[in-house]
Design a protein around this motif. Structure first.
Motif, short mmCIF file in Angstrom:
data_model
loop_
_atom_site.label_atom_id
_atom_site.label_comp_id
_atom_site.label_asym_id
_atom_site.label_seq_id
_atom_site.Cartn_x
_atom_site.Cartn_y
_atom_site.Cartn_z
N VAL A 1 0.81 -1.53 -0.03
CA VAL A 1 -0.12 -0.04 -0.03
C VAL A 1 0.74 1.35 0.05
O VAL A 1 0.50 2.29 -0.63
CB VAL A 1 -0.85 0.06 1.07
N MET A 2 2.13 1.14 0.52
CA MET A 2 2.89 2.36 0.77
C MET A 2 3.51 2.56 -0.64
O MET A 2 3.68 3.64 -1.10
CB MET A 2 4.11 2.16 1.71
N ALA A 3 3.80 1.54 -1.40
CA ALA A 3 4.28 1.62 -2.65
C ALA A 3 3.27 2.31 -3.63
O ALA A 3 3.54 3.42 -4.63
CB ALA A 3 4.82 0.30 -3.35
N LEU A 4 1.90 1.92 -3.38
CA LEU A 4 0.85 2.54 -4.27
C LEU A 4 0.77 4.12 -3.86
O LEU A 4 0.64 5.08 -4.74
CB LEU A 4 -0.47 2.01 -4.02
N GLY A 5 1.04 4.42 -2.50
CA GLY A 5 1.01 5.78 -2.10
C GLY A 5 2.24 6.64 -2.87
O GLY A 5 2.04 7.73 -3.22
N ALA A 6 3.46 6.11 -2.79
CA ALA A 6 4.34 6.92 -3.45
C ALA A 6 4.08 7.19 -5.02
O ALA A 6 4.45 8.01 -5.66
CB ALA A 6 5.69 5.72 -3.26
N LEU A 7 3.52 5.91 -5.70
CA LEU A 7 2.93 6.33 -7.00
C LEU A 7 1.93 7.30 -7.21
O LEU A 7 2.21 7.92 -8.24
CB LEU A 7 2.55 4.90 -7.68
N LEU A 8 1.22 7.81 -6.36
CA LEU A 8 0.35 8.84 -6.50
C LEU A 8 1.04 9.97 -6.40
O LEU A 8 0.40 11.15 -6.81
CB LEU A 8 -0.75 8.63 -5.44
N ALA B 1 -1.89 11.39 -1.74
CA ALA B 1 -0.85 10.29 -1.58
C ALA B 1 -0.09 10.15 -0.36
O ALA B 1 -0.06 9.01 -0.04
CB ALA B 1 0.24 11.15 -2.43
N ARG B 2 -0.09 11.35 0.69
CA ARG B 2 0.39 10.97 1.85
C ARG B 2 -0.61 10.35 2.85
O ARG B 2 -0.17 9.53 3.38
CB ARG B 2 0.42 12.47 2.61
N GLY C 1 9.62 1.79 -6.55
CA GLY C 1 10.29 0.64 -6.74
C GLY C 1 10.98 -0.08 -5.54
O GLY C 1 10.84 -1.29 -5.38
N ALA C 2 11.53 0.71 -4.38
CA ALA C 2 12.04 0.38 -3.36
C ALA C 2 11.07 -0.38 -2.44
O ALA C 2 11.59 -1.58 -1.63
CB ALA C 2 12.99 1.46 -2.63
N LEU C 3 10.05 0.16 -2.47
CA LEU C 3 8.91 -0.30 -1.66
C LEU C 3 8.43 -1.63 -2.10
O LEU C 3 8.19 -2.65 -1.40
CB LEU C 3 7.68 0.57 -1.24
N ALA C 4 8.36 -1.82 -3.37
CA ALA C 4 7.72 -3.02 -4.09
C ALA C 4 8.99 -4.07 -3.58
O ALA C 4 8.49 -5.27 -3.63
CB ALA C 4 7.62 -2.83 -5.35
N LEU C 5 10.26 -3.75 -3.88
CA LEU C 5 11.12 -4.70 -3.47
C LEU C 5 11.19 -5.17 -2.17
O LEU C 5 11.29 -6.30 -1.55
CB LEU C 5 12.76 -4.10 -3.89
N PHE C 6 11.00 -4.22 -1.24
CA PHE C 6 10.98 -4.66 0.42
C PHE C 6 9.60 -5.46 0.61
O PHE C 6 9.73 -6.34 1.34
CB PHE C 6 10.72 -3.43 1.22
#
Length: 444
Positions: A91-98, A114-115, A208-213
């Motif tokens: 969910v955090m990765a989605l927020g970063a993309l926003l 986004a935040r 991308g980093a959040l998706a990796l984590f």
């Protein structure tokens, strides 16, 4: 399927591996959280905001903890702690993309959405990892383990302003209110478009980093903790977690604590900007640096030299003293920062700003001390108690807004008196509140 970790019988190896993974997640949480301190003055410029409007960044971020805490507890009950951590990261990765459409549109509402999305994922993670770190080892050393996690969290808080300043804020210091006023409307608009575009690459990398984590945690060897079932009386089963005053008052203490922590970390850049401090964009690093020092003291002293209750008591008293310093110290003298940090070549700041940074030291052990004190004796209600404590993070949404309103309508330095009643309640919890096991009756 991963076997659970019994809380009381976990071996050293069984504790170390989870702590490494949880440390990684605390670093991620710190990196995302402490972006606020740099993002607020940046969005104030990009979106043409006043102090109160700019602090909606903290409101949107921290109010998610109240909105999503109970749903997070329900999710953990269904999918478990480890899967909850992975879902939170996704969910955090989605927020970063926003942030990509937010930066392209420069619409403040999209930035806030986004935040909020980022913080929603973080709420699920926080609801899982805080009781996890409490339960994987002896309760009397829980604050020490949380202090170690705080080193990861606030270490990220030191790095974030420096990275954000290098990637996004280069040259922003020259755009004072007076400099912007000297530009025509077309010039100001062109500047804001150029600055907003700087956010695109950093947030793509973050996503991308959040998706990796997410993948790392999902395929890791983390085990589910086994919570101490405790002794459940029939009346307590019916009335649930609100029957335990130590956790209800703990949530209120965390409300006060997170409010003062966010004010100290996220408004120091705005305050420094108003005072004309040249390096205002990295001032959050000063606060985070002192928090790291506080966490190191917690790791070294708890429980060998300092009990969790004593750490909380000293923190509250230090907060009261530093608040007095923020509101009464000189806005022109830099003697305090030269005395404390001059040896390291750190750029000096006004004494009132340095006292605000020193609140990081006062705040460091409050979170680590409150969690084990508040969760003591909850048994099967530990997940619900954790969710209630997480809801206390709403203090980071509401109290900075109160500061922003006071700073806009009065004097920014005097507005920091708002911190006094907050530290007063933390002091009450350290002395009395954490001992209550029935309403009106302290533990024997």
């Amino acid at each position: 399927m991963n076997r659970p970790i019994p809380a009381a019988a976990a071996s050293r190896g069984q504790v170390l591996l989870p702590m490494l993974f949880i440390g990684l997640m605390f670093f991620v949480l710190g990196f995302v959280t402490w972006l606020n301190g740099s993002l607020i003055p940046f969005l104030k410029l990009v979106c043409d905001l006043n102090n109160f409007q700019a602090l909606w960044v903290t409101f949107a971020f921290y109010i998610a903890y109240t909105v999503m805490a109970l749903p997070s507890a329900a999710i953990l009950g269904r999918i478990g702690y480890k899967n909850g951590m992975s879902l939170g990261l996704a969910v955090m990765a989605l927020g970063a993309l926003l942030f990509i459409p937010a930066a392209q549109s420069r619409h403040y509402g999209v930035f806030l959405a986004a935040r909020f999305t980022l913080a929603s994922g973080m709420t699920l993670m926080q609801t899982a990892i805080n009781p996890y770190i409490v339960c994987i080892g002896p309760r009397e050393s829980a604050a020490m383990r949380i202090s170690i996690m705080g080193l990861f969290n606030k270490g990220a808080g030191i790095i974030v302003p420096l990275v954000f300043s290098a990637l996004v804020l280069s040259g922003v210091g020259q755009y004072s209110d007076a400099a912007l006023a000297a530009l025509d409307e077309a010039g100001r608009e062109a500047l804001r478009v150029e600055l907003s575009a700087r956010l695109l690459r950093p947030y793509l990398v973050m996503a991308g980093a959040l998706a990796l984590f997410t993948a790392i945690i999902h395929f890791s060897a983390l085990r589910e903790p086994v919570l101490d079932e405790g002794r459940d009386e029939p009346a307590r089963v019916q009335r649930g977690v609100f029957q335990f005053p130590q956790v209800v008052l703990g949530a209120l203490a965390l409300f006060a604590y997170v409010g003062v922590e966010v004010i100290a970390g996220d408004t120091i850049g705005l305050y420094g900007q108003q005072l004309g401090v040249p390096n205002f964009a990295v001032l959050t690093s000063y606060t985070m640096g002192f928090m790291v020092l506080g966490y190191l003291l917690g790791v070294l002293c708890i429980p060998r030299l300092l009990s969790q209750r004593a750490a909380l008591l000293l923190s509250a008293l230090a907060g009261l003293l530093c608040t007095a310093g923020v509101t009464l110290a000189s806005k022109s003298s830099t003697g305090l920062s030269l005395a404390l940090l001059g040896w390291a070549g750190v750029p000096p700041v006004p004494d009132t700003v340095m006292f605000l940074a020193l609140l990081g030291l006062a705040n460091a052990l409050v979170w680590p001390a409150i969690w084990p004190l508040a969760l003591d004796g909850l048994g099967r209600y530990t997940a619900s108690g954790s969710a209630l404590l997480i809801m206390g993070i709403a203090g980071g949404a509401l109290l900075p807004m109160g500061y922003g309103r006071l700073a806009d309508t009065g004097q920014a330095q005097a507005a920091y008196w708002l911190l006094l009643p907050c530290y007063g309640f933390i002091l009450f919890y350290a002395l009395i509140g954490h001992r209550l096991r029935r309403w009106g009756k302290p533990a024997g």
